[in-house]
Design an enzyme around this catalytic site. Structure first.
Site, PDB file in Angstrom:
ATOM      1  N   SER A   1       0.796  -1.225   0.000  1.00 20.27           N
ATOM      2  CA  SER A   1       0.000   0.000   0.000  1.00 20.27           C
ATOM      3  C   SER A   1       0.834   1.283   0.000  1.00 20.27           C
ATOM      4  O   SER A   1       0.330   2.344  -0.352  1.00 20.27           O
ATOM      5  CB  SER A   1      -0.951   0.020   1.201  1.00 20.27           C
TER       6      SER A   1
ATOM      7  N   ASP B   1      -3.563   8.359   7.149  1.00 14.01           N
ATOM      8  CA  ASP B   1      -4.415   7.493   7.975  1.00 14.01           C
ATOM      9  C   ASP B   1      -3.519   6.775   8.991  1.00 14.01           C
ATOM     10  O   ASP B   1      -2.402   7.216   9.243  1.00 14.01           O
ATOM     11  CB  ASP B   1      -5.257   6.546   7.100  1.00 14.01           C
TER      12      ASP B   1
ATOM     13  N   HIS C   1      -0.413   5.108   6.573  1.00 12.35           N
ATOM     14  CA  HIS C   1       0.208   5.558   5.316  1.00 12.35           C
ATOM     15  C   HIS C   1       0.550   7.043   5.310  1.00 12.35           C
ATOM     16  O   HIS C   1      -0.176   7.848   5.891  1.00 12.35           O
ATOM     17  CB  HIS C   1      -0.738   5.265   4.144  1.00 12.35           C
TER      18      HIS C   1
END
Ligand SMILES: *[C@@H]1O[C@H](CO)[C@@H](O)[C@H](O)[C@H]1NC(C)=O
Ligand SMILES: *[C@@H]1O[C@H](CO)[C@@H](O)[C@H](O)[C@H]1NC(C)=O
Ligand SMILES: *[C@@H]1O[C@H](CO)[C@@H](O)[C@H](O)[C@H]1NC(C)=O
Ligand SMILES: *[C@@H]1O[C@H](CO)[C@@H](O)[C@H](O)[C@H]1NC(C)=O
Ligand SMILES: *[C@@H]1O[C@H](CO)[C@@H](O)[C@H](O)[C@H]1NC(C)=O
Length: 362
Positions: free
Chosen positions: A37, A327, A330
């Site tokens: 991610s 968040d 990340h």
């Protein structure tokens, strides 16, 4: 006709893209991106998964793209920044319905790891990402002809970031106490590195020569893990497994360098860089400290950003640019800019033996 005339120059080549015929300098290098991610720019929008592994809903994307593109950020991710420095157009995610591969493409998938078991069934694992690259090479051969496709693959850069999610699988949280599962850590790291090595060797066999690696960061310091500890401190036991990974990663790369003719690389010390920023956020302009911008609870470390992962309520900070994390896991656009710059042209202390800019130019 005009384009055709331009392309008669021996230093250019005519390319048919989805939009038009264009002339490219013959020597352009593409960027192919693999990983999790930290690098995903929207591949998970196109797979059957859960909202936990997706970021295609507000407030993701609010700062820069003004729509939730699937990036786990308010704006760009590190590969976007690298692409800008390399003067490439914004790369598409591989699973985009009509991707153009000529400048490269991004295969990364949030939640994925080097191990097949990591979030199996919900993500595109590294092995599958490499299989997708094999398909891209086939398409390039059809578009450019064998010779030019081989040359492009050889000139291009393969940027890889993987491992954190594999190690996340070692966490055990019972009765609000975080521990590591009782597995042989060295063997687990060897599995991760072994599977990563296979992926790199496959890309090499397909013609790739220039590899950019990030080592894993201080995993135990992400807001989501700190928030699960009552005092909000980093969980060093999991970061220690990351450090072991990083030692083995360096060894593995040196081994490949010896074994594989023409193998070139850049290894970025993401662990050192992120640790430094987390130790002294304000020194680097991050007034929000080491917590998240979007989430709830301690350090906004509860992974609730967007309000559709089982928890409806969440807080959103006023200015994401003040924060390292957008968040619970990340980086913000601002932090990705900071990291991307250091990966691109940071010095030898953090990029060995080359930075990515030098790797592109080799
Ligand atoms: C997607 O996954 C859900 C649950 O895992 C399943 O019920 C559904 O059939 C899947 N859809 C497709 C198109 O595979
Ligand atoms: C969790 O806590 C409960 C009550 O405090 C206790 O009965 C139980 O044994 C604990 N479980 C573990 C795995 O420690
Ligand atoms: C890859 O990982 C699996 C576990 O998922 C392990 O059994 C296998 O030995 C690993 N492969 C290598 C080459 O290390
Ligand atoms: C924070 O909590 C953990 C257990 O959750 C404990 O092991 C650690 O020593 C604590 N650290 C501080 C600084 O209080
Ligand atoms: C590399 O850059 C860092 C700052 O980014 C600096 O602290 C360090 O001294 C530099 N190292 C060398 C060898 O120039």
């Amino acid at each position: 006709m005009f384009l055709l005339v331009l392309c008669l120059s021996s230093s250019s080549i005519l390319i048919q893209t989805s939009e038009a015929q264009i002339c490219l300098p013959k020597k352009h290098a593409a960027l192919f991106v693999f990983g999790d991610s930290l690098f995903d720019i929207g591949n998970n929008n196109y797979i059957n998964t859960t909202t936990s592994y997706q970021a295609n809903y507000p407030p993701y994307g609010q700062t820069l793209f003004k729509y939730p593109s699937g990036r786990f950020s308010d704006g760009r991710m590190i590969p976007d920044i690298i692409g800008e420095f390399a003067k490439l157009p914004l790369l598409p995610p591989y699973l985009h319905p009509d991707p153009d591969f000529i400048y490269g493409v991004n295969f990364a998938s949030g939640g994925s790891g080097a191990l097949l078991q990591t979030a199996q069934g919900y993500v595109i694992d590294l092995h599958t990402q490499v299989r997708y690259f094999k398909n891209v090479k086939k398409v390039l051969r059809e578009k450019l002809g064998d010779e030019e496709a081989e040359a492009l693959v050889k000139r291009s850069v393969y940027l890889v970031n993987v491992g954190s999610n594999d190690y996340g699988g070692l966490l055990d949280v019972t009765n609000s106490t975080m521990t590591l599962l009782p597995v042989d850590k060295q063997q687990y790291v060897d599995f991760v590195i072994g599977n990563l090595t296979n992926a790199i060797q496959e890309i090499y066999e397909l013609g790739g020569r220039k590899f950019g690696f990030l080592n894993v960061g201080p995993i135990g310091c992400s807001p989501v893990i700190r928030a699960m500890r009552k005092n909000g401190t980093c969980f060093d036991e999991i970061s220690a497994v990351g450090r072991l990974h990083n030692v083995e990663l360096s060894k593995m790369i040196l081994k490949l360098k010896k074994q594989l003719n023409g193998f070139k690389y850049s290894l970025h010390d993401f662990y050192a860089v992120l640790s430094q920023v987390l130790t002294n956020p304000s020194k680097y302009g991050f007034k929000g400290g080491a917590g998240g911008c979007c989430g709830s609870g301690t350090l906004r470390g509860l992974d609730s950003c967007g309000g559709n992962k089982g928890i409806k309520e969440y807080e959103l900070c006023e200015n994401p640019n003040d924060y390292i994390f957008f968040d619970a896991r990340h980086p913000t656009d601002k932090a990705s800019q900071f990291f991307g710059q250091l990966i691109w042209d940071g010095n030898y202390t953090i990029n060995k033996p080359y930075n990515l800019k030098q790797l592109f130019q080799l």
